[in-house]
Enzyme design. Structure first.
Site, mmCIF file in Angstrom:
data_model
loop_
_atom_site.group_PDB
_atom_site.id
_atom_site.type_symbol
_atom_site.label_atom_id
_atom_site.label_comp_id
_atom_site.label_asym_id
_atom_site.label_seq_id
_atom_site.Cartn_x
_atom_site.Cartn_y
_atom_site.Cartn_z
ATOM 1 N N TYR A 140 1.057 -0.939 0.035
ATOM 2 C CA TYR A 140 -0.040 0.022 0.027
ATOM 3 C C TYR A 140 0.874 1.117 -0.065
ATOM 4 C CZ TYR A 140 -3.221 3.769 1.430
ATOM 5 O OH TYR A 140 -3.962 4.936 1.491
ATOM 6 N N GLU A 153 -3.710 7.674 -3.949
ATOM 7 C CA GLU A 153 -3.636 6.179 -3.336
ATOM 8 C C GLU A 153 -3.468 5.192 -4.149
ATOM 9 O OE1 GLU A 153 -6.078 4.623 0.222
ATOM 10 O OE2 GLU A 153 -6.912 3.774 -1.574
#
Ligand code: GDP
Ligand code: MN
Length: 378
Positions: free
Chosen positions: A101, A189
């Site tokens: 991530y 993101e």
């Protein structure tokens, strides 16, 4: 304003962040064609502005163009978190070795951007953040200096990223930071950022959220807004420069100023009901804008009473009164309208309303109470 995955990935590409090859489609026939062109296994992905598409069955792998077409038909008939799927992204399928991530968001506690990384990315990131927060690494980005190389190295080190990917990881993190800054984003993101079987590091998913208050600096981005994903009343409100947010209750509110609007919502709750909306007509609104705001509130079928609460400063109460009367010219609401107007030109406003046979309540307290009571009577 949120961007779709396919839009985010196009921006990623411009900033040197590697993404899988792929294209967006709005019919299953073109999905088949894209899959043929890609010439590999593909993944068909619902383009909706919602989290958890994977878990909802909106991300599916297809071995053949025919399967891709079939899956696309299924996915385009779905709704995910109440949002209809009209488009799918068809990407080359990636053989995933590891899911990480990487994202940049606003850290409201420290009033700074924050870069966030985790060695465990993917669809369970929320659970990881909840249950093992130590697996999520966060580093604030100083505004003056920007994202520094040592900060990215520190993320690479703590996520145990193999050394051969570090250079690329630097470029990806820097790309994200450039996008965050240049587009006035509140979130950029990549989840998951993957290491592939053929040793690539690439953004398998992408999410960009922009600050609506800075959108005037990005006219080209406004075009990326997908109105299919938005509340029709909110779209209409934006046209008039009104700030409208739909809520779940039944008392419609029209207020000037965000602070008074929130207080009004609190008062409605205090007296035992729930607001149907937040609506700030802003400072100095003229009759046209007020009329538009009033029509919007009345167009929501949940609304059982309306509370108009104005404290005139820059806004003139007589202008507000004119707007209300103007709107009532066209629509005859069957529900109680409770009015409280105080401040600048209140007397003139009250007179106009009295002539139109509309009663004004003296105090805020009384007005909120009345608005709630009339819902319960309705
Ligand atoms: P989200 O659920 O909305 O976050 O959608 P994602 O694009 O992140 O996809 C969800 C999950 O689907 C990913 O975490 C992967 O595990 C899986 N996935 C997506 N694309 C591929 C792919 O190309 N190959 C493989 N093997 N899995 C994929
Ligand atoms: Mn994802």
């Amino acid at each position: 304003m949120k961007l779709h995955e396919y839009q985010s990935k196009q921006i990623f590409s411009k900033f040197g962040i590697p993404v899988p090859r792929g294209r967006v489609a709005s019919s299953s026939a073109s999905v088949k064609q894209i899959a043929e062109e890609l010439g590999s296994k593909v993944v068909v992905k619902a383009q909706v502005l919602s989290v958890g598409r994977g878990k909802a069955g909106g991300v599916r792998l297809a071995d053949t163009p025919e399967t891709a077409e079939t899956l696309a038909t299924q996915i385009m008939g779905m709704t995910i978190n109440n949002l209809p799927v009209y488009k799918v992204l068809v990407d080359e399928a990636i053989n995933i070795q590891k899911e990480l991530y990487l994202g940049i968001a606003i850290d409201r506690v420290n009033s700074l951007p924050v870069i966030i990384a985790s060695a465990q990315g993917g669809i369970d990131i929320e659970e990881i953040a909840q249950n093992s927060p130590e697996k999520i690494i966060k580093i604030n980005i100083p505004l003056l200096l920007g994202l520094r190389e040592y900060q990215i190295r520190s993320l690479a080190l703590t996520t145990d990223l193999p050394k051969n990917y570090w250079r690329l990881f630097m470029a990806i993190a820097n790309g994200l930071w450039q996008i965050f800054k240049q587009y006035d984003a509140t979130l950029v993101e990549i989840n998951p950022l993957v290491i592939s079987g053929d040793s690539r590091l690439l953004a398998l998913d992408g999410k960009i959220e922009l600050d609506d208050n800075a959108l005037f600096r990005h006219p080209d981005l406004v075009e990326l807004r997908d109105l299919d994903m938005e509340d029709p009343i909110e779209i209409e409100a934006r046209k008039y420069g009104l700030t409208y947010i739909r809520m779940n209750g039944d008392v419609g509110c029209m207020v000037n100023g965000a602070g008074l609007a929130m207080t009004t919502m609190d008062m409605i709750q205090l007296f035992g009901s729930e607001p149907a909306n937040f609506l700030d007509i802003g400072g100095g609104a003229g009759a046209e804008k007020v009329a538009a705001a009033f029509r919007l509130i009345l167009s929501d079928s949940k609304v059982k009473s309306v509370l108009i609460n104005i404290f005139g400063g820059i806004t003139r109460c007589d202008e507000v009164a004119k707007g209300i009367i103007k709107a009532l010219d066209k629509i005859k609401p069957q529900i109680p309208i409770i009015l409280r107007l105080e401040g600048n030109n209140a007397k003139e406003g009250h007179e106009l309303l009295a002539r139109a046979k509309l009663n004004v309540v003296d105090s805020f307290n009384e007005a909120a109470k009345l608005a709630v009571e009339s819902v319960h009577k309705a």
